[in-house]
Design a protein around this motif. Structure first.
Motif, short mmCIF file in Angstrom:
data_model
loop_
_atom_site.label_atom_id
_atom_site.label_comp_id
_atom_site.label_asym_id
_atom_site.label_seq_id
_atom_site.Cartn_x
_atom_site.Cartn_y
_atom_site.Cartn_z
N PRO A 1 -26.84 7.69 -9.63
CA PRO A 1 -25.51 7.26 -9.18
C PRO A 1 -25.58 5.92 -8.44
O PRO A 1 -26.59 5.58 -7.83
N PHE A 2 -24.49 5.18 -8.51
CA PHE A 2 -24.38 3.91 -7.79
C PHE A 2 -23.11 3.95 -6.97
O PHE A 2 -22.05 4.34 -7.46
N ILE A 3 -23.21 3.54 -5.70
CA ILE A 3 -22.08 3.61 -4.78
C ILE A 3 -21.49 2.22 -4.58
O ILE A 3 -22.22 1.27 -4.28
N VAL A 4 -20.19 2.12 -4.76
CA VAL A 4 -19.48 0.88 -4.49
C VAL A 4 -18.59 1.12 -3.27
O VAL A 4 -17.71 1.99 -3.31
N LYS A 5 -18.83 0.38 -2.20
CA LYS A 5 -17.90 0.48 -1.07
C LYS A 5 -16.56 -0.04 -1.56
O LYS A 5 -16.42 -1.19 -1.95
N HIS A 6 -15.55 0.84 -1.54
CA HIS A 6 -14.27 0.51 -2.14
C HIS A 6 -13.29 0.11 -1.04
O HIS A 6 -13.69 -0.42 0.00
N TRP A 7 -12.00 0.37 -1.25
CA TRP A 7 -11.00 -0.09 -0.29
C TRP A 7 -10.98 0.76 0.97
O TRP A 7 -11.54 1.86 1.02
N ARG A 8 -10.34 0.23 1.98
CA ARG A 8 -10.21 0.90 3.27
C ARG A 8 -8.74 0.88 3.67
O ARG A 8 -8.03 -0.09 3.41
N GLN A 9 -8.29 1.97 4.29
CA GLN A 9 -6.91 2.00 4.77
C GLN A 9 -6.88 2.39 6.25
O GLN A 9 -7.43 3.41 6.65
N ASP A 10 -6.23 1.54 7.04
CA ASP A 10 -6.06 1.77 8.47
C ASP A 10 -4.61 2.15 8.74
O ASP A 10 -3.69 1.41 8.36
N TRP A 11 -4.41 3.27 9.42
CA TRP A 11 -3.08 3.74 9.78
C TRP A 11 -2.91 3.61 11.29
O TRP A 11 -3.78 4.05 12.06
N GLU A 12 -1.80 3.00 11.73
CA GLU A 12 -1.55 2.82 13.16
C GLU A 12 -0.13 3.25 13.48
O GLU A 12 0.83 2.86 12.80
N TYR A 13 0.01 4.02 14.56
CA TYR A 13 1.31 4.55 14.95
C TYR A 13 2.04 3.57 15.85
O TYR A 13 1.49 3.02 16.80
N GLU A 14 3.28 3.28 15.50
CA GLU A 14 4.17 2.40 16.25
C GLU A 14 3.50 1.06 16.57
O GLU A 14 3.42 0.64 17.73
N PRO A 15 3.05 0.33 15.55
CA PRO A 15 2.33 -0.93 15.77
C PRO A 15 3.28 -2.06 16.17
O PRO A 15 4.44 -2.10 15.75
N GLU A 16 2.78 -2.97 16.96
CA GLU A 16 3.56 -4.14 17.32
C GLU A 16 3.49 -5.21 16.23
O GLU A 16 4.43 -5.99 16.04
N GLN A 17 2.36 -5.26 15.50
CA GLN A 17 2.16 -6.28 14.48
C GLN A 17 1.42 -5.69 13.29
O GLN A 17 0.78 -4.65 13.39
N ILE A 18 1.51 -6.39 12.16
CA ILE A 18 0.68 -6.09 11.00
C ILE A 18 0.05 -7.38 10.50
O ILE A 18 0.58 -8.47 10.73
#
Length: 341
Positions: free
Chosen positions: A108-125
């Motif tokens: 098997p070969f591992i590819v680091k794929h996408w990442r998702q960050d979730w933030e509650y009531e953020p001031e900015q994106i």
């Protein structure tokens, strides 16, 4: 004297006000503290439930041409196996790392794929602002309450896109729906040298029995005579079904061996953002950014015992520092989020 028609008109107008549903981007009001806490807990549970081992199907179809000279490409279905790890959970912030597992069970070969960050009531994106550029955008204060942002990062942990929205239940189905977001082209499109150069999209994440779905409503935008115009509409449905009949242990082992390196990479991207209030780096069709290939290669070499973590971190920091531009210092200051629902 008030006429009969005026009376009827006034009555109909009043009825319209009384029965019209609230706009999707209205502030969330009328919830008790107990209801707020219950909603927050349910949201967290739905986000955390995206972690696990999955068989993934990617179903992509261009549907409607908005430009007379454009012929939609044929629909495409592909798939693979992904392990999704919770790598941070502070309560109001949850970070999920996707690992793509390819190759045979024996090798098997591992590819680091996408990442998702979730933030509650953020001031900015951290939002995409056009080729090679990501900027901080305010989330309007009146719209933060009860809502979460999702920021998606590319395989090298550089930013990709971000949006904000509310988790709701409609017809017994839970979903999170973003505001309109701008995104750079995915590899499947970027490598074709298409006439469009970005997506304007709404994203939905929804739990389902045995997994979850990510649905994208993409308007592919391109420059025509110097003006950004819609070229074609695309529907993308990514389906994640719980499944562990692939080398899950290989993905777990890769992350155990490389998580220190990737933590340092994330920290360096954060430092670049702090310096200028945005990120400016050259995009590249195959891998996302011009430094992505090398950052991924070093992760693989660490996992194989061919490179020390310290050497890889030193090189990664240099690549990010030299690859990002400080030219955003004047142009990428905090901007107002004019993107509604």
């Amino acid at each position: 004297m008030t006429t009969f028609h005026q009376i009827i008109g006034t009555a109909l107008f009043a009825m319209t006000l009384a029965t019209s549903p609230a706009l999707a981007d209205d502030p969330i009001e009328g919830r008790t503290a107990q209801q707020e806490q219950a909603s927050f807990a349910a949201d967290r549970a739905d986000i955390l439930a995206m972690a696990g081992n999955y068989k993934v199907t990617f179903d992509m179809q261009e549907t409607t041409a908005w430009h007379a000279d454009y012929e939609p490409i044929k629909a495409k279905i592909s798939g693979g196996h992904e392990s999704v790890h919770v790598i941070e959970d502070t309560g109001r912030k949850i970070v999920l790392q996707h690992l793509l597992v390819v190759g045979s069970d024996e090798d098997p070969f591992i590819v680091k794929h996408w990442r998702q960050d979730w933030e509650y009531e953020p001031e900015q994106i951290l939002a995409y602002a056009g080729p090679n550029t990501w900027v901080l955008k305010d989330v309007p204060e009146r719209l933060r309450k009860g809502r979460w942002s999702q920021t998606v990062y590319q395989v090298d942990d550089s930013p990709r896109y971000a949006g904000w929205g509310q988790w709701t239940t409609t017809n017994g189905v839970r979903r999170w729906r973003s505001n309109w977001t701008q995104r750079p082209l995915a590899r499947r499109d970027a490598t074709r040298n298409p006439v469009y150069d970005r997506y304007s999209a709404i994203n939905r994440h929804q739990p389902m029995p045995g997994g979850w779905i990510h649905w994208q409503d993409n308007t592919k935008m391109g420059l025509v005579e110097g003006k950004l115009v819609p070229i074609v509409q695309e529907s993308v449905l990514n389906t994640y079904r719980k499944f562990d009949g692939y080398p899950v242990a290989a993905a777990d082992r890769y992350w155990e061996q490389t998580q220190g390196y990737w933590k340092a990479v994330r920290d360096e991207w954060d430092a670049a953002l702090a310096r200028t209030g945005g990120i400016s780096i050259e995009e590249e069709a195959e891998t996302g950014t011009v430094i992505s290939g090398r950052l991924l290669e070093m992760g693989t070499r660490i996992a194989k015992g061919e490179m020390s973590e310290s050497a890889a971190i030193a090189e990664a920091r240099n690549l990010i520092r030299t690859g990002t531009s400080d030219g955003l210092a004047k142009t990428a200051q905090v901007t107002k989020a004019g993107d509604g629902y």
